[in-house]
Design a protein around this motif. Sequence first.
Motif, PDB file in Angstrom:
ATOM      1  N   GLN A 249      22.446 -33.921 -93.196  1.00 45.35           N
ATOM      2  CA  GLN A 249      21.576 -35.079 -93.349  1.00 45.35           C
ATOM      3  C   GLN A 249      20.828 -34.945 -94.653  1.00 45.35           C
ATOM      4  OE1 GLN A 249      19.109 -35.148 -89.928  1.00 45.35           O
ATOM      5  NE2 GLN A 249      20.782 -35.488 -88.500  1.00 45.35           N
ATOM      6  N   GLU A 291      24.187 -40.949 -83.483  1.00 40.24           N
ATOM      7  CA  GLU A 291      23.270 -40.101 -84.248  1.00 40.24           C
ATOM      8  C   GLU A 291      21.911 -40.769 -84.392  1.00 40.24           C
ATOM      9  OE1 GLU A 291      22.930 -37.975 -88.670  1.00 40.24           O
ATOM     10  OE2 GLU A 291      24.620 -39.289 -88.190  1.00 40.24           O
ATOM     11  N   ASP A 294      20.018 -40.667 -81.174  1.00 40.42           N
ATOM     12  CA  ASP A 294      19.489 -39.323 -80.957  1.00 40.42           C
ATOM     13  C   ASP A 294      18.220 -39.111 -81.778  1.00 40.42           C
ATOM     14  OD1 ASP A 294      19.738 -36.597 -79.894  1.00 40.42           O
ATOM     15  OD2 ASP A 294      20.104 -36.044 -81.980  1.00 40.42           O
ATOM     16  N   LYS A 295      18.225 -39.579 -83.037  1.00 37.38           N
ATOM     17  CA  LYS A 295      17.035 -39.456 -83.884  1.00 37.38           C
ATOM     18  C   LYS A 295      15.863 -40.237 -83.295  1.00 37.38           C
ATOM     19  CE  LYS A 295      19.333 -38.722 -88.351  1.00 37.38           C
ATOM     20  NZ  LYS A 295      19.559 -39.274 -89.702  1.00 37.38           N
TER      21      LYS A 295
END
Length: 305
Positions: A249, A291, A294-295
């Motif tokens: 990331q 993703e 999830d963040k």
Amino acid sequence: MAFIDDIKRSYLQGSMLLRLIFINIGVFLLLHVLALGALLVNVQGGEVLQWLELPSDLGMLLRRPWTLVTYMFAHYGILHILFNMLWLYWLGRIFMEFFSPKQLTGVYLLGGWGGALLFLLAYNLLPHLAAHQYFLIGASASVIAIVVATAVYTPNYPIGLLFLGEVPLKWVAIVTVAIDLLSMEGGNLGSSIAHIGGALVGALYALRIRVGHDITRPLNAAIDAVVGLFNGRSFKRPDFQWKRTAGGQRETGGGQQPPRGTRPDDAVSEEELDVILGKIKAAGYDALTDEEKDKLFKASRRRNP
């Protein structure tokens, strides 16, 4: 001077969008006052205006480099500034639903410079234009950058139009750009070219922000550094680079990061969270990737332990 105090208060307490509008209106009024004063000493108003306009001649531009900034805040015709400020206020409010005031300023400036770059390239590389000199003025390229950026990011945002009802924002942007393309055969060719440059910057911003890359960040980091210097803080060279973490990331430079031992591995930056929330507003929660979901969950867990 209560009137002047009210204006100062409105400017200082207003949003960045209102400040941009205030600056444009202030420059417009100042130009007309200066033109009137020039007329009294037998000087044409156009000569005053050219000190703020962006010239197509590179030699003149080197002698007047400030015009790269001043041209996008200057107007002389009342209809010119009226329509630009209405567009800026109308679409700027929608832009601010998804992005920050700094990003609005960044897109405004980058859109203006994108328009200036395409304008200068056209008038210095194309043979049938190189023989002519043209002066560029107005916030149109900057405003169109904001219009296109908003439309590309949230294309189906409903816009209410007189006689037409609600239409998706993407069609407003498409028609606006199409008008500029069709106007290239007219007498306002230089302005139309600049508008296309602004539109390209707006599209680039929206496409890059969707993947977590804010093209306005380096500019805003530089502005913050300069403003900090004038506010009495020591100048710190801004870090413009994007860095990858071990997980692949990206982290952004330009700001203070906590020491590695004190920053949780699952921390979600404010910028990442803003992008995710903007995507939810534009297309709903189901549009998020696994993703991003999830963040969002991690950010919610940390804020509400």
